[in-house]
Design an enzyme around this catalytic site. Sequence first.
Site, PDB file in Angstrom:
ATOM      1  N   CYS A   1       0.839  -1.202   0.000  1.00 31.42           N
ATOM      2  CA  CYS A   1       0.000   0.000   0.000  1.00 31.42           C
ATOM      3  C   CYS A   1       0.877   1.256   0.000  1.00 31.42           C
ATOM      4  O   CYS A   1       1.627   1.472  -0.940  1.00 31.42           O
ATOM      5  CB  CYS A   1      -1.009  -0.037   1.149  1.00 31.42           C
TER       6      CYS A   1
ATOM      7  N   HIS B   1      -4.060  -4.851  -0.339  1.00 28.66           N
ATOM      8  CA  HIS B   1      -3.685  -5.366   0.980  1.00 28.66           C
ATOM      9  C   HIS B   1      -3.749  -6.895   0.982  1.00 28.66           C
ATOM     10  O   HIS B   1      -4.812  -7.459   1.259  1.00 28.66           O
ATOM     11  CB  HIS B   1      -4.626  -4.810   2.048  1.00 28.66           C
TER      12      HIS B   1
ATOM     13  N   GLU C   1      -2.670  -8.853   3.137  1.00 31.13           N
ATOM     14  CA  GLU C   1      -2.939  -9.342   4.500  1.00 31.13           C
ATOM     15  C   GLU C   1      -4.430  -9.273   4.838  1.00 31.13           C
ATOM     16  O   GLU C   1      -4.859  -9.781   5.862  1.00 31.13           O
ATOM     17  CB  GLU C   1      -2.098  -8.558   5.513  1.00 31.13           C
TER      18      GLU C   1
END
EC number: 4.3.2.10
Lengths: 257, 205
Positions: free
Chosen positions: B80, B187, B189
């Site tokens: 990001c 993202h 994650e």
Amino acid sequence: MLAKRLIPCLDVRDGKVVKGVQFRNHEIIGDIVPLAQRYAEAGADELVFYDITASSDGRVVDKSWVRRIAEVIDIPFCVAGGIKSVADAGKILEMGADKVSINSPALANPQLIAELNATFGQQCVVVGIDSFFDVASGQYQVYQFTGDESRTQKTQWLTRDWVAEVQRLGAGEIVLNCMNQDGVRQGYDLAQLKSIRDLCRVPLIASGGAGTMQHFTEVFSTADVDGALAASVFHKGIIQISELKAKLIADGISIRP
Amino acid sequence: MIALIDYGIGNLQAFLNLYQRLHIPVMVATTPEHIEQADKLILPGVGHFDHAMQLFNASVMKDAVVRRVTEQNVPIIGICVGMQMLAFSSEEGVEPGLGWVPGRVRSLKNALAHTQLPMPHMGWNDVVAAKDAPLFKSFNPDDTRFYFLHSYYFEPEQADFCMARCDYGISFSCAVRKGNVFGVQFHPEKSHHFGEQLLKNFAEL
């Protein structure tokens, strides 16, 4: 193509998930962590955890459950309720939440929106708006302290003016909770959402009223919202997320399978 | 050992949990020694570009990270705003970026000014990866979706730095690479199975 988001909302009180019917008569429906995990596995695109008592009774609320959720789920989640300062928000984000949502504190201190934006970036600042159609005035008006019936009150703001103001201050997303529809499962407030969509340039999430799968199709196709939030239909198993996604895809809505 | 660079920004917990679930050795790096021990680095980032750059520049780990990446070719992935930091500069701020992937970060809002699309770009979107991009190994090209949350995007100087594209009003590079330096705008994650596979691929480079 960007997918429309399905967002189960888990109302939390004292670390337990409760469900609300027009914000009253709560019953505990489950432990927060396994529920969060279950929704992530079932295909929820995002989760919202709403600490329903925090904003209205003024006490400091234990939010350690945020960290426990961050440990088990790998989809985005937002925490709402009782976030009154940049420091409060910082703690929640540090524990692993992706976004924070503010409602009554934003009404009390609109500058908080700008401060959160400047500190954490626009993308993690969500503003929740409780909007009620006032029959007497014929207008949608913003209410605050909706977590506690005895303190719930009408604000000076018309919903459309407040939507414009929070965008000006730097909100990154708006969750519009249509109170007349909340918990009654008669469908989202399409007329209101459509009118707000026209003046909302940040992602808009519909909240309040989901009862059937068709309601989701309607809210995406008619009001063009970015996401639809719902609680009891998911918590009570009235709608399975996998079936809902299959139906929405069949209806031509852009959805993450 | 994968090191999550903890320079005071970003949510490291999600990466930590994910790698632990995969039984891949991972640590939160807070000292230059940690950086020296790692054979892969993750540079997270959220919020304002300048704020992230200032924190990174002030970090005790900065020199070690620069040395490991630019002299010893240790793989690093920026996530990001961490990806945006790899550029020369960003329209969001005035601080110079690291410049490891030549390019500039542009305002998505300006790029989409002629559209009615909501900003920021938030949610799950399709990602189309370049053939043979190692980070996207074992992905189904027809079903690759990641979670995005951003208002700025990376514009690489050369097309071959782009590893994957995403469409939101414009087509933009959502994953870049130059040598051992990688970056993704989305993202991983927070992208469920897709993100898990991508971070696994990074670990296995």
